[in-house]
Design an enzyme around this catalytic site. Structure first.
Site, short mmCIF file in Angstrom:
data_model
loop_
_atom_site.label_atom_id
_atom_site.label_comp_id
_atom_site.label_asym_id
_atom_site.label_seq_id
_atom_site.Cartn_x
_atom_site.Cartn_y
_atom_site.Cartn_z
CE LYS A 6 -3.99 1.71 2.68
NZ LYS A 6 -4.88 1.35 3.82
CB SER A 12 -7.65 3.46 2.63
OG SER A 12 -6.97 2.83 3.73
CB SER A 21 -8.38 0.41 5.32
OG SER A 21 -9.02 1.64 5.51
#
Length: 499
Positions: A83, A158, A182
């Site tokens: 990420k 996310s 997320s």
């Protein structure tokens, strides 16, 4: 190269390691295949937004040399993505904020260093929403990431870029983070596995908003964890990245997680929750969970649909909303903080809406946070008592499957359609992150089926604090018994004519 392309696209870490050890493929060949797949398919998906292919090729050649010497490391030669907020030396770390687009850290995050020490080949970073605050993964720097199952739908957020990358076959492991679902929501939306670890299990050094220097520490709610396409791969990768920071807690502590409570479905005591007192669960999700509960019961597990020991989910959600925005409040400018405190002060004391609780969270005084933390400790004790009666709780990861992309309204003005009725977007999305986030509990997301239109549906398995191996083990049993990840059919290389 003697390994079938489909196995390279969607093979597990274990299967790829077997192929590497048997010299059926080299790390360099595996990397070249993965890069070619990304270059062929990622333009409409837009998952891998920072690419580090040249250094990855160097790392793959080094892995081949190590494999030739007989070295055996947990991830030796395996392509891995991260990420975007994780610091990788020399690559941009922006958190989606345009003002940080030129920030490049000088050293790797601790998790990244551990991956590299385990032999992983870091190929790039995956997309996120700005500030990690959305269930759609888009920002001004890198644009929007689309769901490989339906390019018009969100991959979640996310860690949406990570979920999309796994579903598209861009490597078998991606490292995400989770403060409000997320990891769990992108896993559910994209039909993959994800693990939100117990709070503090995986160190956060090098996962911080630019340009702050990396320091040891623990988030109030935030954790980082693995996303994969199989449950065993979650266990393998968690073993690599977990454990106290060597420069802080690790000076005096070592990791020793307990073994799974059980290794067979028939021995598990499972509480299944498919509704919430403050927010409806869409029929596609609720009916899938009920079918899973029926299958678990027929497989011999002891399944309950309710329990007097279950903590008050409404009060827990209200507490979570305060803590969530309290944890995010350091990002506010002084003017925004003053506005938030003014808004909170104007709220009627009897306004217990989730929106009001988030407003109170933005501007909490320290004494107010301490009161919220004391309430959390009481809630944690109630979950401890529940897990004396049950081994795990199956819970929705989100109210609906992947929903259509729509950034036409600001985050706080959006609404989410649940079975034809509109609900506040933030309420409808964040509410499912509690209770695992509020109480720091492990939660493993596992795909369980697909809707009539073909979209994935998953659940989260919540377990006792630091019993991460139990939730992952149950996910693995569900995968083995009822099936797990299935590739999105539209991305088949056979259909595209590429190889």
């Amino acid at each position: 190269m003697t390994v079938d392309a489909a196995d390279l696209n969607y093979g597990s870490i274990g299967a790829l390691l077997d192929a590497l050890h048997a010299r059926k493929i080299s790390a360099s060949e595996l990397l070249a295949h993965t890069i070619a797949r990304i270059e062929a398919l990622d333009v409409p998906i837009n998952a891998i937004i920072v690419r580090d292919f040249d250094r990855a090729r160097d790392a793959a050649r080094a892995a081949d040399a190590a494999l030739g010497r007989g070295d055996r490391l947990p991830l030796l030669g395996i392509p891995v993505t991260l990420k975007e907020p994780f610091n990788v030396a020399g690559l941009p770390t922006t958190w989606g904020f345009p003002q940080f687009k030129d920030f490049r850290p000088a050293e790797d995050a601790l998790v990244v260093a551990r991956l590299k020490a385990a032999g992983a080949v870091i190929i790039g970073k995956t997309n996120i929403p700005i500030g990690l605050r959305d269930f759609q993964s888009y920002n001004e720097i890198y644009g929007a990431t689309n769901n490989p199952w339906d390019l018009g739908r969100s991959p979640g957020g996310s860690s949406g870029g990570s979920g999309a990358a796994l579903a598209a076959g861009f490597g078998p492991l991606s490292i995400g983070s989770d403060i409000g679902g997320s990891i769990r929501v992108p896993a559910h939306f994209c039909g993959v596995f994800g693990h939100k670890p117990s709070l503090g299990l995986v160190p956060l050094r090098g996962y911080s908003l630019p340009p702050a220097p990396p320091v040891p520490g623990q988030g109030d709610l935030a954790v980082v964890g693995p996303m994969t396409r199989t449950a065993p791969d979650l266990a393998l990768s968690l073993d690599v990245i977990a454990g106290p920071d060597e420069t802080r807690d690790g000076v005096g502590y070592r990791l020793a997680l307990p073994a799974p409570r059980h290794d067979q479905l028939r021995n598990f005591r499972i509480l299944v929750i498919d509704t919430h007192p403050l927010m409806p669960t869409g029929d596609a999700v609720r009916s899938a969970i009920r079918r899973l509960a029926d299958r678990l019961g027929k497989a011999g597990a002891r399944v309950a649909r309710s329990s007097a020991s279950l903590p008050d989910l409404a009060e827990s959600a209200r507490l979570y909303m305060r803590l969530l925005n309290g944890a995010r409040s350091p990002r506010l400018t002084p003017a925004a903080l003053a506005d938030a405190q003014g808004l909170a002060a104007a709220l009627p004391p009897d306004d217990r809406s989730l929106q009001a609780e988030r407003a109170r969270g933005w501007g909490m005084l320290h004494r107010e946070w301490l009161a919220a933390d004391a309430a959390r400790l009481q809630l944690q004790q109630k979950w401890y008592e529940l897990f004396r009666e049950f081994d795990a709780v199956i819970y929705p990861a989100a109210a609906v499957p992947a929903f259509p992309q729509d950034q036409s309204e600001p985050f706080d003005a959006r609404q989410l359609d649940i079975d034809g009725k509109l609900y506040p977007y933030a309420d409808a999305c964040f509410i499912w992150a509690d209770p695992a986030s509020t109480c720091g509990l492990p939660a493993t997301a596992v795909p369980i089926e697909r809707t009539a239109s073909g979209l994935p549906v998953g659940v989260q398995i919540i377990g006792p604090y630091l019993e991460d191996r139990t939730t992952i083990a149950l996910a693995g049993l569900i995968e083995r018994e009822f099936g797990g990840f299935v590739p999105p059919p539209a991305l088949s290389f056979a259909q595209s004519g590429r190889s």
